[in-house]
Motif scaffolding. Structure first.
Motif, PDB file in Angstrom:
ATOM      1  N   ARG A 672      19.267  -8.370 -28.905  1.00  0.00           N
ATOM      2  CA  ARG A 672      19.687  -6.967 -28.879  1.00  0.00           C
ATOM      3  C   ARG A 672      20.517  -6.670 -27.643  1.00  0.00           C
ATOM      4  O   ARG A 672      21.491  -5.921 -27.701  1.00  0.00           O
ATOM      5  N   SER A 673      20.143  -7.248 -26.512  1.00  0.00           N
ATOM      6  CA  SER A 673      20.930  -7.037 -25.296  1.00  0.00           C
ATOM      7  C   SER A 673      22.365  -7.469 -25.533  1.00  0.00           C
ATOM      8  O   SER A 673      23.314  -6.772 -25.151  1.00  0.00           O
ATOM      9  N   VAL A 674      22.494  -8.645 -26.162  1.00  0.00           N
ATOM     10  CA  VAL A 674      23.843  -9.152 -26.411  1.00  0.00           C
ATOM     11  C   VAL A 674      24.600  -8.190 -27.322  1.00  0.00           C
ATOM     12  O   VAL A 674      25.749  -7.825 -27.060  1.00  0.00           O
ATOM     13  N   GLU A 675      23.923  -7.730 -28.361  1.00  0.00           N
ATOM     14  CA  GLU A 675      24.588  -6.810 -29.295  1.00  0.00           C
ATOM     15  C   GLU A 675      25.012  -5.526 -28.595  1.00  0.00           C
ATOM     16  O   GLU A 675      26.136  -5.050 -28.767  1.00  0.00           O
ATOM     17  N   VAL A 676      24.087  -4.979 -27.814  1.00  0.00           N
ATOM     18  CA  VAL A 676      24.395  -3.713 -27.157  1.00  0.00           C
ATOM     19  C   VAL A 676      25.522  -3.897 -26.153  1.00  0.00           C
ATOM     20  O   VAL A 676      26.448  -3.083 -26.073  1.00  0.00           O
TER      21      VAL A 676
END
Lengths: 752, 508
Positions: A672-676
């Protein structure tokens, strides 16, 4: 939308209505009647016959043009123009469903009320309209999507409760009632036993906390960290000691025998227990609950008040924290609350205040260190984002404030007040590396792999290697979060013109309060989750209670998610498994019943059915499997006594179930960090300047946020940040936010 | 019951989870009483049930309740045989606590089911939903059943089923259910006159006033059969006198240890005031009051012991007096009910019969206030006048139950819970039902009533602070209790007058 469901009057026996001659049929109610049954409007005569006996207003209506009286609500209103009539349920196909709708027994009055004078309940509130718009614009606009949801149980009790409260004009009472109810539940958990109840000579955590009060009240500060270390020597940072001192002082005022030095060891009288429980409750009310409230305001400012209230309920009844703090007995809520305040301060742009608050959190309990990499790299990222000049200035200020805060906190142990050597005692007490890789069965990497690899025996004489390995693994574990924050700050760095602008306006203008949120802010909760989970999984000397630290950011994320979102599912799964991972501890404390009750209560509250299959979600599948395994394990434990060879069979099985889930959550948070961060800075266009057109451009940005994670984002960063679950509750104002939210709903936001 | 909506499930699950948390809370001697009854019914033959005196807590409920205990003792014996050991007095292991508390929660489902049924065919489902939820979550049930420990939820469930049957026109079933209820707990005899008149007038007689013999006989037979099933075995064993002496111990005093807030509480308080004055000789001297103070009366009431209340100043009251006063009041309502035997009139008369017994009965227990509050709730949404009566009675009645729970930890619980309940129930109803007072006297009355209600906050503050100020002085210990009793009595009496007036004057 239930606001419009008022078909009851026509079904009432006439004699009954006659008795209520005082009923003032308000226009709004009549409007909703009109809405719900348009045929009535077409055939005014039959309606008049039914209504003739009612109050004067209606009889006037019978003499004049019916429609004018029946709908004096300004029709020119945007929301009631003909395009929007599906809000108002003109769709007759659904009319027959009204009596069968599942409405709560507490949801009453305004919904199908016969009595027209509950005007407020029937008001078409703006948020309600927007929420309805969100559901009606979906594929099934002819069926009441919310009723379907209710039937499927995908909406939690908290949402039904909040909806009912809002409809009954008790909007302002939701927060006080929720806090009162959660206080009640916390207090009732406290009826149970606590850690180390009636187990001399050492007792447990309860006695440790009580002993610290006894110790700090009676001894000079210098001896706090050195006095009789074998019997629950103080091993938390100074703020805990100060708070213990304060509580001890108050306690001595009430009843001095509770805290007599030595003589009070193992004190378990009713009054003393009551006092100790009350201190936890009061500190929680003073610190944690305001922190939650400000979190909901600061981070979810663009959501409707219903959703914010529901989010607050989710957070207030967080089962793991309640069980540990109010059952087992600890003061985690103070540490977590201070960290939460720090995050809120960051969201509001008060970085220095946030830094001080985080130092306080660290000073209360060293477990806050699990958050430190995320907070630190957020602040560094922010410095980079502000550009070389403002960034450096902020960095220096932060460094200075933080150091100062630490120095003040440790002041009683430092030179002017005591010799420099005194400081060694608290430091060695706070970081106990001498206690081994892990103690009890903890659902982390080391204990999990210990089933196959006996780490302690292998490295019996080389503890140093283990410490280094665990530190290295931990660092590797939180590296992605740190990198994402710093890289995000770099990519979204403010342009020169922005700097010039602010230079021109006022050279001394503090960069600490920018007009728009920092773009990397949405990354912060995920980064906190990644870091703390990484610490939990890989670091040295972890306790099972420490799972509370990663659970906080996870629950924060959950509170902002729609019930069908995968964030929600991960959050619910993580919390349930987190509570389950503490089952051996809670069982030992005699809190099995409270464990069951809190899990039941919280899952029902958030509307999470652990055994429902969510097709299309990986997490849904995992959740079903894990929850089934948990139930089976409980049944097994109930029925079978473990064989003598493996007395720890069930705790080990518990670890084997929980660790993979925590690992998955850790990996998921990185994903999710990467996506955000991709959404924030992975796009070619640099950040544009905030302008009056931001709301307009925000339309496209926010509407695409609904499908966030699956489709690339367009638009400008500030608004994007807003749409990623973050919004500042101040500044550009609610109206703007509302407008955007309206557009979001129209675009089919997945939130309900 | 059919479809149960999600929010109804919410209430059930959330309240059950909350009640689980109360398992370790304070419990009164009633817990041991019921455990002892489990042991009696499990380990003794039926002929010994009403004769056993191993424990001081002898079986003093009618036979159906004994059968109910017998039923519950069977699983108990499997879970932990010590629960049903007759000699194992004061047993308080975790197993027995969990088991007995669970039986309360499970048996309370009867109440829940009845309340759900009340919503289903209600004239006004939206309001009935609030009322049903308010009854299911009533602080009275929480305090008496889930903390103090009794089975009121279960028995009021039967009562509500019976009332529900009356609403649906199935009067025979209503009568049978009430007969069953009477054989569970005989305190419901307070309500029996209303049932008798209602069933006789509306079921056994035609509207014109002619008796319908078939109906009369079927009703009489049914009730007789119920009593036969209950008392039959004891009649056969010739134990009826023994059983009745257990059920009706007429050796107790006018007031309970803590005066139930009824008319006698006011009378007793009025008796105390001159007495209190006489304790300060200077005052007496100054006023030159020559009171014939009965010294034994001085000792009896103020110390809060169970026993005869002997008045110091006012003439003594005997059971027959209370009986006559109760009957006179009940006759008034019953005449009205005879003339207007509709469902609503029945519920109002039922409430008033219970109310009159509560107000003037001999040795009334404060827990009996539920007999008033539960049927009164059914009337609450009629109109504003009824609603206001309901509010005053509920607030005073619930507050009057507070002294049952005196431990400090549970004090916080009962206050917060009652406040939440009040806010959630009273506020929406108030919004829906409020009517402006029509003239000045009514405005004044309304202000007085509201002032009275706000006074409870002050009263609670006083009760909390007073022991701290006096440092637990045993001489003044009784004062907070007495003040509570008198203050609640004022509200309950006023509410009684209101309801009586409403019932007598209203057309049904």
């Amino acid at each position: 939308m239930d606001e419009a469901s008022d078909v009851m009057p026509s079904e009432l026996p006439i004699e009954r209505r006659q008795r209520h001659t005082r009923d003032r049929t308000t226009s709004l109610n009549s409007l909703s009647r009109f809405k719900s049954d348009p045929s009535k409007h077409i055939r005014p005569r039959s309606t008049l016959r039914n209504r003739g006996s009612n109050a004067s207003m209606k009889s006037i209506g019978s003499e004049t043009d019916y429609s004018e009286i029946i709908a004096p609500i300004p029709r020119r209103h945007l929301l009631q123009t003909s395009q929007s009539l599906h809000w108002l349920r003109v769709d007759t196909s659904s009319g027959d469903e009204w009596p069968n709708r599942g409405v709560s027994p507490v949801s009453a009055s305004s919904v199908g009320s016969v009595f027209p004078n509950n005007r407020m309940g029937n008001r078409l509130s703006f948020t309600a309209l927007m929420e309805y718009e969100g559901t009606a614009a979906g594929p099934s606009s002819t069926v009441d999507a919310r009723v379907l949801e209710d039937d499927q149980g995908t909406v939690g009790a908290e949402r039904r409760f909040v909806r009912w409260m809002h409809r009954n004009n008790m909007k302002n009472w939701v927060v006080p009632l929720a806090i009162a109810a959660s206080t009640l539940v916390k207090w009732c958990i406290g009826f149970g036993t606590y850690s180390g109840h009636d187990t001399p000579p050492m007792f447990g955590d309860y006695e440790a906390q009580r002993h610290w009060m006894e110790l700090t009240v009676h001894l000079p500060v210098k001896e706090w960290y050195t006095y009789d270390l074998q019997y629950w020597g103080l091993d938390y940072p100074p703020l805990t000691a100060y708070v213990s001192w304060l509580c001890g002082r108050i306690g001595v005022l009430i009843e001095s025998s509770w805290f007599t030095l030595h003589a009070s060891r193992g004190m378990e009288t009713g009054g003393s227990k009551l006092f100790m429980r009350a201190t936890v409750l009061v500190l929680d009310l003073l610190i944690y609950i305001p922190a939650l409230y400000t979190f909901v305001c600061a981070w979810q400012g663009t959501r409707s008040s219903r959703k914010r209230h529901a989010a607050l309920l989710t957070l207030l009844f967080h089962p793991a924290l309640l069980l540990i703090d109010f059952g087992h007995f600890q003061y985690n809520s103070v540490m977590l609350g201070l960290t939460l305040f720090a995050i809120n301060a960051f969201a509001a742009g008060h970085d220095l205040l946030g830094a001080i608050l985080f130092v306080l959190s660290l000073g209360f309990k060293q477990m806050a260190l699990y958050y430190a990499p995320a907070i630190g790299s957020y602040l560094i990222g922010k410095c980079i984002y502000l550009g070389p000049i403002h960034g450096t200035r902020l960095f220096l200020r932060l460094a200075l404030t933080t150091t100062l805060a630490f120095v003040i906190m440790f002041a009683p142990f430092l030179p002017p007040f005591s010799p420099l050597s005194t400081i060694a005692a608290p430091i060695t007490r706070i970081f106990p590396f001498g206690r081994g890789l892990f103690e009890d069965k903890v659902a982390n990497f080391w204990c999990f792999t210990n089933v196959l690899v006996k780490w302690k025996q292998m490295f019996a004489s080389r503890e140093g290697i283990l410490i280094k390995t665990s530190t290295g693994l931990t660092a590797l574990g939180f590296l992605p979060a740190v990198a994402a924050l710093i890289f995000g700050g770099y990519k979204t760095q403010l342009q020169k013109d922005a700097q010039n602008d602010s230079m021109n306006v006022s050279p001394s203008m503090a960069p600490a309060a920018p007009s728009s949120p920092t773009p990397i802010l949405p990354l912060l909760p995920y980064a906190l989750l990644t870091c703390s989970m990484s610490f939990f999984l890989f670091s040295f000397q972890v306790h099972e209670k420490t799972i509370l630290v990663p659970l906080l950011p996870l629950t924060l994320l959950l509170s902002g998610a729609a019930p069908t979102d995968d964030v929600f599912l991960w959050g619910a799964l993580g919390n349930n498994v987190g509570v389950f991972s503490m089952w051996p501890l809670l069982k030992k404390d005699g809190l099995g019943l409270q464990y069951l009750a809190m899990l039941l209560l919280w899952n029902r509250l958030i509307g999470h059915n652990p055994f429902k299959l969510y097709y299309g979600y990986f997490v849904g599948l995992v959740s079903s499997v894990v929850h089934t395994a948990i139930i089976l394990l409980h049944l097994l434990e109930f029925a079978v006594t473990p064989p003598a060879r493996y007395p720890d069979l069930f705790p080990v099985l518990n670890v084997l179930i929980c660790t993979p889930i925590f690992g998955l959550i850790w990996l998921w948070s990185i994903k999710r960090s990467v996506e955000v961060s991709w959404a924030i800075n992975g796009l070619p266009g640099k950040r544009e300047k905030e302008g009056p057109s931001s709301a307009a451009s925000g339309i496209s940005a926010t509407s695409s946020s609904a499908a966030f994670g699956h489709s690339p984002m367009r638009g400008e960063t500030g608004v994007r940040a807003t749409s990623l679950g973050y919004a500042s509750g101040r500044g550009r104002g609610q109206a703007d936010a509302r407008r955007r939210a309206l557009v979001v709903s129209a675009g089919g936001d997945r939130e309900h | 019951l059919g479809d149960v909506s999600q929010s109804e499930v919410d209430i059930l699950l959330l309240s059950t989870a909350f009640k689980f948390l109360l398992f370790p809370a304070y419990r009164s001697t009633d817990f041991e009483v019921h455990r002892n009854w489990l042991a009696i019914t499990h380990s003794l033959p039926i002929s010994q049930w009403y004769n056993d005196t191993t424990s001081e807590w002898t079986l003093d409920y009618p036979p159906f309740f004994a059968y109910f205990e017998k039923l519950m003792s069977i699983p108990a014996s499997f879970i932990d045989p010590k629960i049903v050991d007759l000699q194992n007095l004061q047993y308080d292991a975790w197993t027995v606590i969990v088991y007995q508390r669970l039986t309360v929660i499970i048996s309370e489902l009867v109440l829940g089911a009845a309340l759900l049924r009340f919503i289903r065919d209600s004239v006004d489902p939206s309001r009935q939903r609030i009322l049903s939820a308010s009854l299911f979550l009533h602080p009275g049930f929480l305090i008496i059943d889930h903390i103090h420990f009794q089975y009121n939820g279960f028995m009021f469930g039967i009562l509500l089923w019976s009332i529900l049957m009356a609403r649906e026109g199935r009067k025979l079933a209503s009568g049978i259910l009430f007969a069953v209820l009477l054989n569970f707990k005989h305190i419901y005899m307070y309500l029996a006159p209303a049932y008798f008149v209602y069933l006789l007038r509306s079921y056994c007689m035609s509207p014109a006033g002619a008796i319908i013999p078939t109906r009369f006989i079927s009703l009489a037979n049914s009730v007789f059969l119920v009593f036969l099933a209950s008392l039959g075995p004891f009649v056969l064993m010739g134990q009826l006198p023994q059983l009745l002496s257990r059920l009706f111990p007429f050796t107790r005093g006018l007031n309970h240890a803590y005066w139930a807030p009824n008319a006698w509480a006011l009378v007793t308080a009025a008796d105390r005031v001159p007495f209190a004055a006489s304790r300060w000789p200077s005052v007496v001297k100054h006023l030159d009051v020559g009171l014939a103070v009965n010294e034994s009366g001085v000792a009896s009431t103020s110390r809060g012991l169970v026993g005869d209340t002997v008045f110091a100043v006012i003439p003594n009251i005997k059971p027959v007096h209370t009986f006559i006063i109760t009957i006179i009041f009940q006759m008034i309502y019953l005449i009205k009910l005879w003339r207007a035997p509709t469902y609503k009139s029945f519920v109002a008369a039922l409430t008033l019969c219970g109310y009159a017994s509560y107000m003037f009965g001999w040795h009334v227990h404060e827990k009996a206030v539920l007999l008033v509050l539960v049927p009164l709730t059914l009337l609450a949404s009629e109109n504003y006048a009824y609603y206001k009566t309901f509010v005053i009675a509920s607030v005073a009645g619930i507050f009057s139950l507070f002294p049952l729970i005196f431990t400090p930890a549970e004090t916080l619980l009962k206050i917060i819970y009652s406040l939440i309940w009040g806010g959630m129930v009273l506020y929406p109803l108030h919004k829906q039902l409020y009517e402006f007072p029509s003239s000045l006297p009514w405005v004044l009355l309304e202000s007085f009533e509201n002032a009275y209600l706000y006074g409870f906050a002050l009263l609670q503050v006083f009760i909390t602070i007073f022991p701290l100020m006096t440092g637990g002085n045993p001489d003044t210990e009784f004062l907070p209790l007495m003040v509570t009793s008198v203050y609640c009595a004022a509200g309950l009496i006023w509410s009684f007058i209101r309801l009586s007036t409403l019932y007598i004057t209203q057309q049904y």
